[in-house]
Design an enzyme around this catalytic site. Structure first.
Site, mmCIF file in Angstrom:
data_model
loop_
_atom_site.group_PDB
_atom_site.id
_atom_site.type_symbol
_atom_site.label_atom_id
_atom_site.label_comp_id
_atom_site.label_asym_id
_atom_site.label_seq_id
_atom_site.Cartn_x
_atom_site.Cartn_y
_atom_site.Cartn_z
ATOM 1 N N CYS A 1 12.934 -6.251 12.500
ATOM 2 C CA CYS A 1 13.579 -7.149 11.546
ATOM 3 C C CYS A 1 12.596 -7.390 10.391
ATOM 4 O O CYS A 1 11.553 -8.012 10.584
ATOM 5 C CB CYS A 1 13.903 -8.440 12.289
ATOM 6 S SG CYS A 1 15.037 -9.518 11.456
ATOM 7 N N CYS A 26 0.790 -1.241 0.000
ATOM 8 C CA CYS A 26 0.000 0.000 0.000
ATOM 9 C C CYS A 26 0.820 1.288 0.000
ATOM 10 O O CYS A 26 0.265 2.379 -0.012
ATOM 11 C CB CYS A 26 -0.968 0.009 1.174
ATOM 12 S SG CYS A 26 -0.210 0.306 2.795
#
Length: 144
Positions: A129, A60
């Site tokens: 991460c 998005c």
């Protein structure tokens, strides 16, 4: 419309809009973003990126992280100590694979991004991460 503190629209996408955006994803990107997969360590395309700019959600385009919060964690995945805006990532308890972790997802489209761990550097002590496949990078010059 819901707007984050940094001025971005974080209104959750409808299922139809999410499906429309997902059509542009490769099979590997779909596996990671939509099916909560993980890419192999040390092979993501953004791991060794050291350019100035922003990392956006692959689905998005919501800004997720800035290059000035990226650091070398040695984990094999792009790592950051702080998000672009805390409202842009959602944290979810993840008990899969026999461990307890905190999954991070895009706040707007709910795509899987990676995990956050409490072993990062100062000032936050966090290590976000990320899967390279979950992000697009936009260089600072291109943002101007």
């Amino acid at each position: 419309m819901t707007t984050s503190a940094s001025g971005h629209d974080i209104t959750p996408l409808s299922a139809a809009e999410r499906d429309r955006l997902a059509q542009k994803l490769s099979a590997e990107e779909r596996r990671i973003l939509l099916d909560h997969g993980t890419e192999h360590p040390f092979c993501g395309g953004l791991l060794d990126n050291h350019e100035d700019g922003s990392y956006l959600c692959k689905l998005c385009a919501l800004p997720l992280f800035r290059s000035d919060s990226k650091f070398e964690s040695g984990s094999g995945w792009p790592s950051f100590f702080a998000p672009f805006d805390p409202e842009h990532v959602r944290e979810i308890r993840d008990t899969s694979h026999g461990m307890i972790r905190v999954e991070i997802r895009c706040a707007r489209c709910d795509s899987h991004l990676g995990h956050v761990f409490p072993d990062g550097p100062k000032p936050t002590g966090l290590r976000f991460c990320l899967n390279s496949a979950s992000m697009d990078f936009v260089a600072q010059a291109a943002q101007s």
